[in-house]
Enzyme design. Structure first.
Site, PDB file in Angstrom:
ATOM      1  N   ASP A 120     -25.021  24.109 127.651  1.00  0.00           N
ATOM      2  CA  ASP A 120     -26.284  23.382 127.741  1.00  0.00           C
ATOM      3  C   ASP A 120     -25.935  21.890 127.655  1.00  0.00           C
ATOM      4  OD1 ASP A 120     -28.636  22.047 127.269  1.00  0.00           O
ATOM      5  OD2 ASP A 120     -29.480  23.611 125.985  1.00  0.00           O
ATOM      6  N   TYR A 122     -29.929  23.574 119.829  1.00  0.00           N
ATOM      7  CA  TYR A 122     -31.305  23.612 120.342  1.00  0.00           C
ATOM      8  C   TYR A 122     -31.261  23.743 121.849  1.00  0.00           C
ATOM      9  CZ  TYR A 122     -36.177  22.400 121.226  1.00  0.00           C
ATOM     10  OH  TYR A 122     -37.481  22.430 121.641  1.00  0.00           O
ATOM     11  N   LYS A 130     -32.835  15.781 131.424  1.00  0.00           N
ATOM     12  CA  LYS A 130     -32.797  14.379 130.992  1.00  0.00           C
ATOM     13  C   LYS A 130     -32.269  13.423 132.065  1.00  0.00           C
ATOM     14  CE  LYS A 130     -32.907  15.618 126.141  1.00  0.00           C
ATOM     15  NZ  LYS A 130     -34.128  15.321 125.436  1.00  0.00           N
TER      16      LYS A 130
HETATM   17  N1  HOZ Z   1     -36.091  17.914 122.168  1.00  0.00           N
HETATM   18  C1  HOZ Z   1     -36.170  16.512 122.031  1.00  0.00           C
HETATM   19  C2  HOZ Z   1     -35.226  16.021 121.011  1.00  0.00           C
HETATM   20  N2  HOZ Z   1     -33.937  16.513 121.066  1.00  0.00           N
HETATM   21  C3  HOZ Z   1     -37.534  16.037 121.647  1.00  0.00           C
HETATM   22  C4  HOZ Z   1     -38.326  15.697 122.811  1.00  0.00           C
HETATM   23  C5  HOZ Z   1     -39.601  14.924 122.502  1.00  0.00           C
HETATM   24  O1  HOZ Z   1     -40.202  15.140 121.458  1.00  0.00           O
HETATM   25  O2  HOZ Z   1     -40.003  14.133 123.314  1.00  0.00           O
END
Ligand code: HOZ
Length: 462
Positions: free
Chosen positions: A274, A179, A302
Site C-alpha cells: 500500500d 492503515y 494521494k
Molecule cells: N487517512 C488520512 C490520514 N492518514 C486522513 C485523511 C483526512 O482526514 O483527510
C-alpha cells in the site's frame, strides 16, 4: 439501541472527553492560542456541527487527539495554507500528502481548468486515463496494468478481492497500526484515526469479516514466519504499507521487507504494497524502489491525483487480467478515471519528475528533521525523529519507534502541546502523533528556517 448506548459509553471513555485531564488540556490549549483569532473558524464550526457528523468529513480533522477546536481552511498557495480568519500557516500536512507541488500549483490549476472546459465526466474511457496509467507503469517496474478508482480505500478493497480470487483462498495478513482505508476487513488494529482514538476495531464490522484478517506486529519477521508456517496455505495476501505512515512514520528494519517477500513467495500468497502515502514520497516512484522489494500488487493514491480524488491499483498483466471485463472479479465506478483528477495527476507527476525536484524536497525534509532533532536535544526534550524522502515524523518518545506498540507509547500530551505551539507560530503539522508530515516542492529555505525557529521556541516552552 442498547448496543448503541454501550458504544457511545465506550467512545466517551476511549476519548476521555469528560475527564479532568481532557478539560485541563483543552484549557491549556485555549490559553496558548489566546493571541490568535479563530472567531470565524469557531462560528463556522458550530454550523458544521449542526449539519455534518462531528462537524467534519473525516475524523482526524476534528483535532480530537490534540484537544481544542480545528480551524477551517479558506485557501492555499504554494507552501501556505490560510484559514477563514486570515491566519496563515506553513503547511506540512498538504491535504495529508497529495500536494507534492504545493497548493494551487499553476500547471495543475491550468490542467484542471482545461479539462473542465471539455467536460467533467464521460463514463467512457478518456485519453487522460491512458496517459496517467502510462506514466505510472513507466515508473513502477512491478506494474504492467493499472485500474483507477476514486480513493485508496476503494483500491485496497478491490486489490484484496483480486488477491483472494487469484490465489483462491480467504485469509489476509496485515500489520498492527497499518492503515489501508476503511473497508471492513482492514479495520482491525488499524492506524491513523483509529490509532489516535485508541480503538482496536470499529463497531459495525461483522466478526465474520475480520475472522479472515490476521494481524502481525510490524518489523517482526519471526511473527510473520509463525503465521505463514501455521496457515500459509490459506493466506491470499499480505498487505502492508512498506513504510508505515499512519502510526506516525516508522521505518522498516533492514531485511524485513525482503523477508516478507520470501515468505509470500514460498506460500504462494501475494504481497500487496500500500503505497498510497509512500508513492512518489518515499522515493521515485515509491518505497518499493527505495528498499528494492517488488510486490505483486501496488496500491496508489494521494500524489497520483495531485489533490483530486484518485486511487489506483496495479500489477503484472497476469494478475490484473483477473479483473472484469477481462476476468471474473468485479469492480466498477461511475467517476473512476475522472478526467479532472487524471489531469491533476498528470500535471503533478510531470512537474515532480523533472530533474532535481524530488531531490530538493528530500533535502529540505532532511534539513527540517535534523533541525528539529538538534533543537530537541538542546532543549532536553526526548524525541525520536524519523524521515524518508519527503516524509517525516517527530515522536515524543525516549526510545526508538519500530512498530505500533512503540509508537503508541509516545507522549501524546507533549505532541499536542507541540502541535498547538507550532500552530500559534504559523506552522501547521498533523493534528495527531500518529500521522506523517510532508514537504512540497513549493517549500523554501526561508520556510524551513521559520519552521525551525518555531520548533526551537515551542520546544523551550514544553
Ligand atoms: N487517512 C488520512 C490520514 N492518514 C486522513 C485523511 C483526512 O482526514 O483527510
Amino acid at each position: 439501541m442498547k448496543k448503541y448506548i454501550l458504544i457511545r459509553m465506550y467512545f466517551s471513555v476511549c476519548c476521555g472527553r469528560t475527564s479532568t485531564a481532557y478539560i485541563e488540556r483543552k484549557q491549556a490549549v485555549m490559553k496558548q492560542l489566546s493571541d490568535k483569532d479563530f472567531t470565524k473558524s469557531h462560528a463556522l464550526l458550530r454550523e458544521s456541527n449542526r449539519c455534518m457528523v462531528g462537524g467534519v468529513s473525516s475524523p482526524v480533522r476534528a483535532f480530537n487527539s490534540v484537544g481544542g477546536r480545528p480551524f477551517l481552511a479558506e485557501s492555499g498557495k504554494g507552501s501556505r495554507l490560510r484559514d477563514v480568519d486570515g491566519n496563515e500557516y506553513i503547511d506540512y500536512v498538504l491535504s495529508w500528502g497529495p500536494l507534492a507541488m504545493g497548493h494551487a500549483y499553476p500547471a495543475v490549476v491550468e490542467a484542471v481548468q482545461k479539462a473542465m472546459e471539455s467536460g467533467s465526466s464521460f463514463g467512457v474511457t478518456n485519453e487522460s486515463e491512458i496517459r496517467l496509467a502510462e506514466r505510472i507503469a513507466a515508473q513502477f517496474k512491478s506494474i504492467d496494468l493499472v485500474r483507477f478508482v476514486n480513493s485508496g480505500t476503494e483500491a485496497v478493497m478491490s486489490a484484496v478481492r483480486l488477491a483472494r480470487a487469484f490465489v483462491g483462498c480467504d485469509y489476509v495478513v496485515k500489520v498492527e497500526g497499518g492503515y489501508h482505508g476503511h473497508s471492513d476487513s482492514m479495520l482491525v488494529k488499524a492506524g491513523s484515526g483509529l490509532a489516535a482514538r485508541g480503538i482496536p476495531n470499529s463497531p459495525g464490522v461483522p466478526n465474520d469479516t475480520t475472522k479472515t484478517t490476521i494481524v502481525i506486529p510490524y518489523n517482526d519477521l519471526n511473527a510473520a514466519k509463525e503465521v505463514f508456517d501455521e496457515c500459509g496455505d490459506d493466506i491470499a495476501c499480505l498487505i502492508i504499507e512498506p513504510l508505515p505512515g499512519n502510526m506516525g512514520l516508522v521505518l522498516p528494519d533492514s531485511g524485513y521487507l525482503e523477508g516478507l517477500r520470501q515468505l509470500t513467495k514460498w506460500s504462494g500468497s501475494l504481497l500487496i504494497f500500500d503505497e498510497v502515502m509512500s508513492g512518489f514520497r518515499a522515493h521515485i516512484p515509491g518505497a518499493q524502489q527505495r528498499y528494492k522489494v517488488k510486490p505483486d500488487i501496488t496500491i496508489l493514491g494521494k500524489v497520483i491525483g495531485g489533490g483530486l480524488p484518485v486511487g489506483a491499483y496495479g500489477g503484472p498483466a497476469e494478475i490484473m487480467a483477473m479483473m472484469a471485463p477481462e476476468g471474473p472479479v468485479y469492480q466498477a465506478g461511475t467517476l473512476s478515471g475522472n478526467p479532472l483528477a487524471m489531469a491533476a495527476g498528470i500535471a503533478t507527476l510531470d512537474a515532480l519528475l523533472q530533474e532535481g525536484v524530488f531531490a530538493s524536497m528530500e533535502s529540505r525534509m532532511l534539513d527540517l528533521c535534523k533541525g528539529i532533532k538538534d533543537a530537541a536535544k538542546e532543549t532536553g526534550v526526548p524525541v525520536y525523529q524519523t524521515r524518508v524522502g519527503s516524509m517525516g515524523c517527530t515522536f515524543f518518545n525516549e526510545s526508538g519507534v519500530g512498530n505500533y506498540s512503540d509508537a503508541a507509547s509516545s507522549n501524546t500530551e507533549t505532541y499536542a502541546k507541540f502541535f498547538w505551539g507550532m500552530l500559534r507560530r504559523g506552522v501547521y503539522l498533523p493534528p495527531s502523533q500518529f500521522e506523517t508530515y510532508f514537504m512540497s516542492a513549493a517549500h523554501t529555505d526561508a520556510d524551513i528556517d521559520k519552521t525551525l525557529q518555531a520548533a526551537c521556541d515551542t520546544l523551550k516552552d514544553l
